[in-house]
Design a protein around this motif. Sequence first.
Motif, PDB file in Angstrom:
ATOM      1  N   VAL A  38       0.840  -1.197   0.000  1.00  0.00           N
ATOM      2  CA  VAL A  38       0.000   0.000   0.000  1.00  0.00           C
ATOM      3  C   VAL A  38       0.879   1.253   0.000  1.00  0.00           C
ATOM      4  CG1 VAL A  38      -1.730   1.321   1.261  1.00  0.00           C
ATOM      5  CG2 VAL A  38      -1.895  -1.157   1.177  1.00  0.00           C
ATOM      6  N   GLU A  39       1.934   1.241   0.833  1.00  0.00           N
ATOM      7  CA  GLU A  39       2.851   2.387   0.866  1.00  0.00           C
ATOM      8  C   GLU A  39       3.413   2.660  -0.527  1.00  0.00           C
ATOM      9  OE1 GLU A  39       5.928   2.052   3.758  1.00  0.00           O
ATOM     10  OE2 GLU A  39       4.560   2.098   5.470  1.00  0.00           O
ATOM     11  N   SER A  40       3.822   1.616  -1.236  1.00  0.00           N
ATOM     12  CA  SER A  40       4.379   1.776  -2.582  1.00  0.00           C
ATOM     13  C   SER A  40       3.322   2.332  -3.536  1.00  0.00           C
ATOM     14  CB  SER A  40       4.907   0.438  -3.103  1.00  0.00           C
ATOM     15  OG  SER A  40       5.937  -0.044  -2.285  1.00  0.00           O
ATOM     16  N   GLU A  41       2.102   1.779  -3.475  1.00  0.00           N
ATOM     17  CA  GLU A  41       1.030   2.247  -4.353  1.00  0.00           C
ATOM     18  C   GLU A  41       0.747   3.727  -4.118  1.00  0.00           C
ATOM     19  OE1 GLU A  41      -2.626  -0.073  -4.811  1.00  0.00           O
ATOM     20  OE2 GLU A  41      -1.597  -1.736  -3.791  1.00  0.00           O
ATOM     21  N   VAL A  42       0.635   4.104  -2.856  1.00  0.00           N
ATOM     22  CA  VAL A  42       0.321   5.494  -2.520  1.00  0.00           C
ATOM     23  C   VAL A  42       1.436   6.415  -3.006  1.00  0.00           C
ATOM     24  CG1 VAL A  42       0.011   7.125  -0.610  1.00  0.00           C
ATOM     25  CG2 VAL A  42      -1.167   4.915  -0.572  1.00  0.00           C
ATOM     26  N   ALA A  43       2.678   6.031  -2.756  1.00  0.00           N
ATOM     27  CA  ALA A  43       3.809   6.874  -3.168  1.00  0.00           C
ATOM     28  C   ALA A  43       3.813   7.088  -4.683  1.00  0.00           C
ATOM     29  CB  ALA A  43       5.117   6.232  -2.712  1.00  0.00           C
ATOM     30  N   ILE A  54       9.932   9.598 -11.515  1.00  0.00           N
ATOM     31  CA  ILE A  54      10.605   8.713 -10.561  1.00  0.00           C
ATOM     32  C   ILE A  54      11.696   7.946 -11.295  1.00  0.00           C
ATOM     33  CG2 ILE A  54      10.301   6.792  -8.953  1.00  0.00           C
ATOM     34  CD1 ILE A  54       7.413   7.607  -8.632  1.00  0.00           C
ATOM     35  N   THR A  55      12.922   8.011 -10.761  1.00  0.00           N
ATOM     36  CA  THR A  55      14.022   7.275 -11.372  1.00  0.00           C
ATOM     37  C   THR A  55      13.907   5.792 -11.026  1.00  0.00           C
ATOM     38  OG1 THR A  55      15.475   7.502  -9.452  1.00  0.00           O
ATOM     39  CG2 THR A  55      15.502   9.290 -11.071  1.00  0.00           C
ATOM     40  N   GLY A  56      14.689   4.987 -11.750  1.00  0.00           N
ATOM     41  CA  GLY A  56      14.691   3.548 -11.478  1.00  0.00           C
ATOM     42  C   GLY A  56      15.116   3.243 -10.057  1.00  0.00           C
ATOM     43  N   GLN A  57      16.139   3.984  -9.572  1.00  0.00           N
ATOM     44  CA  GLN A  57      16.614   3.759  -8.201  1.00  0.00           C
ATOM     45  C   GLN A  57      15.528   4.122  -7.195  1.00  0.00           C
ATOM     46  OE1 GLN A  57      19.974   6.132  -7.032  1.00  0.00           O
ATOM     47  NE2 GLN A  57      20.395   4.924  -5.209  1.00  0.00           N
ATOM     48  N   GLU A  58      14.789   5.222  -7.456  1.00  0.00           N
ATOM     49  CA  GLU A  58      13.715   5.626  -6.547  1.00  0.00           C
ATOM     50  C   GLU A  58      12.590   4.602  -6.537  1.00  0.00           C
ATOM     51  OE1 GLU A  58      14.249  10.493  -6.749  1.00  0.00           O
ATOM     52  OE2 GLU A  58      13.002   9.453  -8.220  1.00  0.00           O
ATOM     53  N   GLU A  59      12.294   4.014  -7.713  1.00  0.00           N
ATOM     54  CA  GLU A  59      11.266   2.966  -7.761  1.00  0.00           C
ATOM     55  C   GLU A  59      11.667   1.773  -6.901  1.00  0.00           C
ATOM     56  OE1 GLU A  59       9.647   1.601 -11.319  1.00  0.00           O
ATOM     57  OE2 GLU A  59       8.884   3.534 -11.982  1.00  0.00           O
ATOM     58  N   GLN A  60      12.955   1.431  -6.944  1.00  0.00           N
ATOM     59  CA  GLN A  60      13.439   0.316  -6.121  1.00  0.00           C
ATOM     60  C   GLN A  60      13.274   0.639  -4.633  1.00  0.00           C
ATOM     61  OE1 GLN A  60      17.480  -0.467  -7.237  1.00  0.00           O
ATOM     62  NE2 GLN A  60      16.934  -1.561  -9.106  1.00  0.00           N
ATOM     63  N   ILE A  61      13.576   1.887  -4.261  1.00  0.00           N
ATOM     64  CA  ILE A  61      13.461   2.288  -2.857  1.00  0.00           C
ATOM     65  C   ILE A  61      12.000   2.239  -2.410  1.00  0.00           C
ATOM     66  CG2 ILE A  61      13.713   4.249  -1.263  1.00  0.00           C
ATOM     67  CD1 ILE A  61      16.196   5.062  -2.932  1.00  0.00           C
ATOM     68  N   ILE A  62      11.102   2.734  -3.284  1.00  0.00           N
ATOM     69  CA  ILE A  62       9.676   2.738  -2.957  1.00  0.00           C
ATOM     70  C   ILE A  62       9.151   1.313  -2.780  1.00  0.00           C
ATOM     71  CG2 ILE A  62       7.382   3.212  -3.926  1.00  0.00           C
ATOM     72  CD1 ILE A  62       8.574   5.767  -5.130  1.00  0.00           C
ATOM     73  N   ALA A  63       9.642   0.406  -3.641  1.00  0.00           N
ATOM     74  CA  ALA A  63       9.133  -0.974  -3.617  1.00  0.00           C
ATOM     75  C   ALA A  63       9.748  -1.822  -2.509  1.00  0.00           C
ATOM     76  CB  ALA A  63       9.384  -1.637  -4.965  1.00  0.00           C
ATOM     77  N   ALA A  64      10.868  -1.375  -1.957  1.00  0.00           N
ATOM     78  CA  ALA A  64      11.585  -2.193  -0.967  1.00  0.00           C
ATOM     79  C   ALA A  64      10.794  -2.314   0.327  1.00  0.00           C
ATOM     80  CB  ALA A  64      12.951  -1.584  -0.684  1.00  0.00           C
ATOM     81  N   LYS A  65      10.795  -3.490   0.904  1.00  0.00           N
ATOM     82  CA  LYS A  65      10.157  -3.732   2.198  1.00  0.00           C
ATOM     83  C   LYS A  65      11.241  -3.794   3.277  1.00  0.00           C
ATOM     84  CE  LYS A  65       6.362  -6.680   0.492  1.00  0.00           C
ATOM     85  NZ  LYS A  65       5.729  -8.014   0.669  1.00  0.00           N
TER      86      LYS A  65
END
Length: 483
Positions: A38-43, A54-65
């Motif tokens: 949910v956090e990733s979806e909202v972000a 959003i850069t590729g690195q930022e997407e990885q950070i957003i998706a990381a648990k």
Amino acid sequence: MQRSGEVVRVNVQLIKAANDSHLWADTYDRRLTDIFSVESEVAKTIADHLRAKITGQEEQIIAAKPTDNPEAYDAYLRGLAYNVQTTYTPANALGAQKYLREAVRLDPKFALSWALLSIADARGYITQALEPTVALREETRRAADTALSLQPNLGEALLAAGNYYYACLKDYDTALRYFEQARQFLPNNSQIFALLASIARRRGRWDQSESYFNQTEQLDPRNVNLLGQHAQLYIERRRFPEALRKFDRVLDIMPGDVDTLAAKAAIAQAEGDLPRASALLASIHPPADDPQALETQVYQAILERRPAQIIPRLKELLAKPDPALGYVSGELRFYLGWAQEVAGDHTAAQESWRQARSEQEPFLKEQPENFALVGNLALTSMGLGDKAAAFKLTEQAMALIPSGKDAVAGPIPIEILARVSARMGEPDRAVAALEKLLSIPYDGALAQNVPLTPALLRLDPMFDPLRNDPRFQKLAASPTPKD
């Protein structure tokens, strides 16, 4: 957010603050185990609505648990909550430690929690909210190392490593290198600037420290812990009106906060305004695991020379001391003896001080570098009339934390020396120490760590033997010094 059992509902609204216009809203119903998705979806949705790229690195950070274990994450959040209270009391420090240890037990690969455990331990070590034992220092190091081994590029892990070198080893240069690395991954982290501010003040770079604290507030203006740290900097510099403004901001955010009210009372004491201090302290009822606030109340009764009212309260708390408080129970018993002495009950005071010494001495074995414990024993020996032991312990405390290594806490043993010298018939040493103390910023030796002021010299019974000394009279009549 609302939680019912294992189900979580998240209501999200995106508002443009400039004109209060509504941009987007949605509701998410998920299992607790899916909370990070949910956090990733909202972000990502917010980024889309803001037309942010959003850069590729930022997407990885957003998706990381941070962890796959919701119970471990819950324990982490509880530990975090204790870690951001206004004051790091023993109760808050022990609460943070308890939950963060539980988080890494539940998920040994939870790097973020290992990092916060190390940070909480380091903070407890340097503030002595936790007993500064070798075992605590080792847990601090081990937790930071574990976080780094699990995630070498985790900003919080680098922050934890730097904090270990700063708080436990006073290796400021190594700490700064880690903090600079952490800033690459956490560019907007207010805690980094707070730690830079702390190192600057330990080095006696007071203006630089203030500049860093100003940056922390730009990044995190409602962080009551950082506001309190900034206020303490002003207290150390005896810039009391500025400290009070910071504390008033804390009280706007957390009305009635016990530790903030006690700190404001301590400033009133330092300014010689005992009625104002009394009014502030009348509204709080601190427990034994909040010794700073409690000792501020005791000190108030002593400064007023009316300690009879506080003695039953101390006796009640010390009837069954909490083992978790460690040597602090002995410290409170020293205050009991002091209150009894000022009340005129010399026999009871001697008994309290004998008990205080017997309670504190065993802790020296595990805490040989605890300058506060050694200072407490020096004052207790002074009360008992053991001049040789009082001066020996004072010199030991001064050797443990020289002012050249720590401009904040280093002068504390010098204040102990001034107090011991005044009571033990060494006026020349007492006056020389007081002249030094009134010329520098520092953390005071008692209660809320307020440095000595001329007003306190006029009020504190411990300096009564110096009342007829013209040199002391001149110091006590001088205006409040500022660095």
